[in-house]
Write an enzyme that holds these catalytic residues in place. Structure first.
Site, mmCIF file in Angstrom:
data_model
loop_
_atom_site.group_PDB
_atom_site.id
_atom_site.type_symbol
_atom_site.label_atom_id
_atom_site.label_comp_id
_atom_site.label_asym_id
_atom_site.label_seq_id
_atom_site.Cartn_x
_atom_site.Cartn_y
_atom_site.Cartn_z
ATOM 1 N N CYS A 295 -12.268 3.888 -45.129
ATOM 2 C CA CYS A 295 -11.014 3.556 -45.805
ATOM 3 C C CYS A 295 -10.936 2.099 -46.229
ATOM 4 O O CYS A 295 -10.247 1.772 -47.195
ATOM 5 C CB CYS A 295 -9.826 3.889 -44.900
ATOM 6 N N ASN B 115 -14.732 10.505 -40.606
ATOM 7 C CA ASN B 115 -15.658 9.418 -40.958
ATOM 8 C C ASN B 115 -16.015 8.514 -39.779
ATOM 9 O O ASN B 115 -17.086 7.921 -39.752
ATOM 10 C CB ASN B 115 -15.119 8.605 -42.138
ATOM 11 N N GLU C 22 -2.305 5.637 -40.840
ATOM 12 C CA GLU C 22 -3.332 4.835 -41.513
ATOM 13 C C GLU C 22 -3.896 5.716 -42.604
ATOM 14 O O GLU C 22 -4.619 6.671 -42.349
ATOM 15 C CB GLU C 22 -4.411 4.392 -40.527
ATOM 16 N N GLU D 90 -2.636 -0.436 -35.652
ATOM 17 C CA GLU D 90 -3.425 0.012 -34.509
ATOM 18 C C GLU D 90 -4.351 -1.125 -34.100
ATOM 19 O O GLU D 90 -4.845 -1.867 -34.937
ATOM 20 C CB GLU D 90 -4.236 1.261 -34.865
#
Length: 491
Positions: free
Chosen positions: A296, A163, A262, A470
């Site tokens: 997400c 994505n 993640e 991150e």
């Protein structure tokens, strides 16, 4: 390889090589390939090498051989290379954006924004590279000294999603290189070309051979197992589904590999009674429609106070219905295709389930005729709590709207999800907004803001949305080990 145009990566014959190992462009060791398709037309872009376990081991050998030299490279030099990568990425924004549209499908506007976001990770971690240092102090009880030093964790292996094919790569690559770690990267099979372009760009920026190795493949389990089964891999980072993350955690546990994950999200978007409704609608469009909703941290569950629900739904519905859908490079398009037919089918199944349970379509855009994996921007109202769309990540341009009157009841519903990645709150009352934000079970919260991501901030979630962070100052820490030395010397 170069970045003069997309033809090199999009149309070059396979003999040019599209597996990047040890600074060389190669084909898969066993000659296997797989197709990469354009989501807007459902047609073949090109055949790409399908790396296998032999390629994975060769890449690991290259990374391991390069590790000592990179660890010894002064942080200032690492920083200079990352700064140059940032400059080159910005310089080639149009080329990279068009490449993203070609294999991912997102609208050009979103793709160009992604390139800028991806480049910022190089700039941020170029600056963080020179801030890693050691500490020296006296033991409180006297008699000796403490030396606490940081050093690179070692060879790192990454698996990135389709994505954000540029940004999810640079968000991992940049801190690893800044910390002094060599990188193994397996990009998503749907979007390998952007990752290869990033490799070409870093090579041009002066990155030594072996420090970034990119393996496109449609047989991920064989490649990733070869890495996680080797004790030389000391760090693993994955962005993707929670289900896949669980399986990879089990593999990483065998060698006690340092892991960052993640995973999925199902973000609530809360509109309070005192919210600026127009601002909330603008924020909802950002939070829902960035990247076509295939994000997400996309807003997936809208909890709107009953007193402003009609106004919000009318204005939000009008904005969603006005979205222009089509191929990502077409003029005026703001919503491109979904990544593939399976993605469209899942979105439709969630919408159909909600409608069968009593929900209504409040607004909907249109999609172009012909091929391509398109789904219209859609707003649903009257969505019951048992609808699947409130419990499963929709990953598309559909917004289910529900109402609330009681704050505690709304928070219970919002926190009922197994995920806890992002949340959004709109209210003019700062105290109320902060109170709700602090009670939401999420790693990130947007207050009166629909865009969350920033390379200078720690990105990550709670519950089944992952482990670690991150970005931000925390981002480089994930690639460093801490060593303590008790130091004494004769008086």
């Amino acid at each position: 390889m170069n970045l003069v145009g997309i033809d090199t990566l999009a149309k070059a014959p396979l003999a040019d090589g599209d597996v990047f190992i040890g600074g060389r462009w190669l084909t898969a060791a066993d000659g296997r390939t797989y197709p990469v398709a354009d989501p807007a037309t459902a047609t073949l872009v090109r055949e790409v090498s399908a790396a296998g376990p032999d390629d994975a081991r060769a890449a690991l050998d290259a990374a391991h051989s390069a590790a000592a030299g990179w660890r010894a490279t002064p942080p200032r030099r690492r920083s200079e290379i990352l700064h140059e990568a940032f400059r080159l990425m910005i310089e080639h924004t149009d080329t990279l954006a068009r490449l993203i549209v070609l294999e991912n499908g997102k609208a050009y506007r979103d793709a160009a924004a992604e390139v800028g976001y991806a480049a910022e990770f190089f700039r941020w971690f170029a600056e963080e590279a020179v801030r890693v240092g050691s500490a020296f102090g006296d033991a409180p009880g006297g008699g000796f000294r403490h030396v606490v030093r940081k050093h690179p964790v070692g060879v790192t292996a990454f698996v990135t999603p389709w994505n954000f094919p540029a940004a999810m790569a640079t968000r991992k690559i940049a801190p690893a290189l800044a910390a002094g770690c060599p990188v193994l990267l397996k990009p998503a099979p749907e979007t390998p070309l952007t990752a290869l372009a990033v490799a070409a760009l870093l090579t041009e920026a002066g990155l030594p051979d072996g420090l970034l190795n990119v393996l496109p493949t449609d047989r991920a389990p064989e490649v990733v197992s070869a890495w996680l089964g080797d004790e030389r891999v000391r760090k693993f980072s994955f962005t993707g589904s929670t289900a896949t993350g669980r399986l990879l955690l089990e593999q990483a546990a065998a060698n006690v590999v340092n892991v960052t994950m993640e995973l999925g999200g199902n973000a609530p978007f809360v509109v309070c009674a005192d919210a600026d409704v127009d601002a909330a609608v603008r924020g909802a469009m950002d939070a829902k429609m960035r990247g076509g909703g295939e994000v997400c941290i996309a807003a997936n569950r809208f909890y709107v106070h009953a007193s402003v629900a009609d106004e919000f739904t009318e204005k939000f519905g009008a904005a969603m219905a006005a979205v222009r859908t089509g191929p990502g490079l077409a003029d005026g398009v703001t919503l491109g295709p979904m990544i593939n037919r399976a993605a469209v089918d899942k979105i439709r199944s969630l919408v159909d389930d909600a409608l069968a349970r009593g929900a209504r379509v409040a607004a909907q855009g249109t999609v172009p005729d012909g091929p391509g994996h398109f789904h219209p921007a859609t707003v649903l109202t009257g969505v019951p709590d048992d609808a699947r769309i409130l419990h499963e990540e929709v990953f598309g341009p559909v917004a289910p709207v529900t109402t609330f009157t009681d704050e505690d009841e709304m928070l219970a519903r919002a926190n009922a999800a197994v995920h806890g990645l992002a949340s959004y709150v709109y209210s003019r009352d700062v105290a109320r907004a902060l109170r709700i934000a602090e009670r939401l079970e999420a790693g990130m919260v947007g207050l009166n803001r629909g865009l969350l991501s920033d390379p200078a901030a720690p990105f990550g979630g709670v519950k089944q949305s992952g482990l670690g962070r991150e970005g931000g100052r925390e981002g480089i820490e994930a690639f460093l080990e801490t060593q303590y030395i008790a130091l004494d010397w004769p008086a």
